[in-house]
Design a protein around this motif. Sequence first.
Motif, short mmCIF file in Angstrom:
data_model
loop_
_atom_site.label_atom_id
_atom_site.label_comp_id
_atom_site.label_asym_id
_atom_site.label_seq_id
_atom_site.Cartn_x
_atom_site.Cartn_y
_atom_site.Cartn_z
N GLU A 164 0.84 -1.21 0.00
CA GLU A 164 0.00 0.00 0.00
C GLU A 164 0.87 1.25 0.00
OE1 GLU A 164 -3.79 1.94 2.45
OE2 GLU A 164 -2.83 0.09 3.15
N GLY A 165 1.97 1.21 0.76
CA GLY A 165 2.90 2.34 0.77
C GLY A 165 3.54 2.56 -0.58
N VAL A 166 3.84 1.48 -1.29
CA VAL A 166 4.41 1.58 -2.63
C VAL A 166 3.39 2.21 -3.58
CG1 VAL A 166 5.30 0.28 -4.59
CG2 VAL A 166 5.96 -0.37 -2.27
N ALA A 167 2.13 1.76 -3.49
CA ALA A 167 1.08 2.33 -4.34
C ALA A 167 0.94 3.84 -4.09
CB ALA A 167 -0.25 1.62 -4.07
N LYS A 168 0.98 4.23 -2.81
CA LYS A 168 0.88 5.66 -2.49
C LYS A 168 2.06 6.44 -3.05
CE LYS A 168 -1.89 5.16 1.74
NZ LYS A 168 -1.89 5.27 3.22
N ASP A 169 3.24 5.84 -3.01
CA ASP A 169 4.42 6.49 -3.57
C ASP A 169 4.26 6.74 -5.06
OD1 ASP A 169 7.50 7.12 -3.36
OD2 ASP A 169 7.28 5.74 -5.06
N LEU A 170 3.73 5.76 -5.78
CA LEU A 170 3.52 5.93 -7.21
C LEU A 170 2.50 7.04 -7.50
CD1 LEU A 170 3.40 2.22 -8.48
CD2 LEU A 170 5.36 3.76 -8.35
N VAL A 171 1.45 7.07 -6.69
CA VAL A 171 0.43 8.11 -6.86
C VAL A 171 1.02 9.50 -6.59
CG1 VAL A 171 -1.75 9.03 -5.95
CG2 VAL A 171 -1.51 6.57 -6.36
N ARG A 172 1.81 9.61 -5.52
CA ARG A 172 2.44 10.91 -5.20
C ARG A 172 3.37 11.34 -6.32
NH1 ARG A 172 2.55 8.81 0.23
NH2 ARG A 172 4.65 7.98 -0.16
N TRP A 173 4.10 10.38 -6.89
CA TRP A 173 5.01 10.72 -7.98
C TRP A 173 4.24 11.26 -9.18
CZ3 TRP A 173 5.81 8.94 -13.01
CH2 TRP A 173 6.99 9.37 -13.62
N LEU A 174 3.12 10.64 -9.52
CA LEU A 174 2.29 11.13 -10.62
C LEU A 174 1.77 12.53 -10.32
CD1 LEU A 174 0.26 7.90 -11.49
CD2 LEU A 174 1.88 9.08 -13.00
N HIS A 184 -6.11 2.77 -4.15
CA HIS A 184 -6.02 1.31 -4.19
C HIS A 184 -4.70 0.85 -3.57
CE1 HIS A 184 -6.36 -2.81 -5.61
NE2 HIS A 184 -7.60 -2.55 -5.98
N PRO A 185 -4.72 -0.22 -2.76
CA PRO A 185 -3.50 -0.66 -2.09
C PRO A 185 -2.53 -1.45 -2.95
CG PRO A 185 -5.34 -2.07 -1.46
CD PRO A 185 -5.91 -0.97 -2.29
N ASP A 186 -2.91 -1.78 -4.18
CA ASP A 186 -2.05 -2.57 -5.05
C ASP A 186 -1.34 -1.65 -6.04
OD1 ASP A 186 -0.83 -4.30 -6.81
OD2 ASP A 186 -2.61 -5.53 -7.17
#
Length: 245
Positions: free
Chosen positions: A46-56, A72-74
């Motif tokens: 979930e933390g990885v998914a949030k990181d990708l969203v923040r990067w976008l 989404h947590p995936d």
Amino acid sequence: MTSDTKQTGPVATETENLHAVIRRARFVLFDFDGPICRLFAGHSAEGVAKDLVRWLERQGLRGLLTEEERVHPDPMVVLYAVNRRHPRSDLVVELEERLTQQELQAVPSAWPTEFADPLIRTWSAVGARLAVATNNSPRTAARYLDSRGLADCFMPNVYGRTQDLDHLKPHPHCLNRAMNALGAAPRSTLMIGDAPSDYLAAEEAGVPFLGYARNGDKEKLLRDAGAEHVVASLEPVLRILRNQV
């Protein structure tokens, strides 16, 4: 016929079927995250998914994702979503590499799946040819296998995510690459996976499938997808294999 006999009959049949599936396997394809380890056990997916969203969002691309996709947590959901809207773009390449780096960071804290290490070593020792067929980065799988002393059981046959995300399972691309490299016929190959996408890829490739389900929810998903052979632990697979030696 007693009630005990009624209960044990289907169990005995399932055990016989499992024996047959394992006996026929001359080539074994393992999914990575699940059957071999829990990659994000100590490094939150979930933390990885949030990181990708923040990067976008930092790229000014928040609008690429729906609200559901943003929470989404995936992390694969984020990657899939961007690829659908900008297929094969530089943006997808950058996002995929960012996910790969997060996967690599997760390797040291990954949890080995119980009985996976001895199963892999035993299958390799008795002459089966092994490969990894995964939606994770092949660099991630290779690093984990090396850290566990399992690389020689597989290398160089580790096939995973490429920049062409349309080839991720349930597409059979990585299974076909693995079989081509091994010189394997589909019917003498066994795919071990923990997700419906693994089963569907195996079906498309004509490969027998063994599901690994560490809980009831995962088993239901596999059964609903059509998987006939599902185990809750790799221990019976290891036991059958050792009894054949």
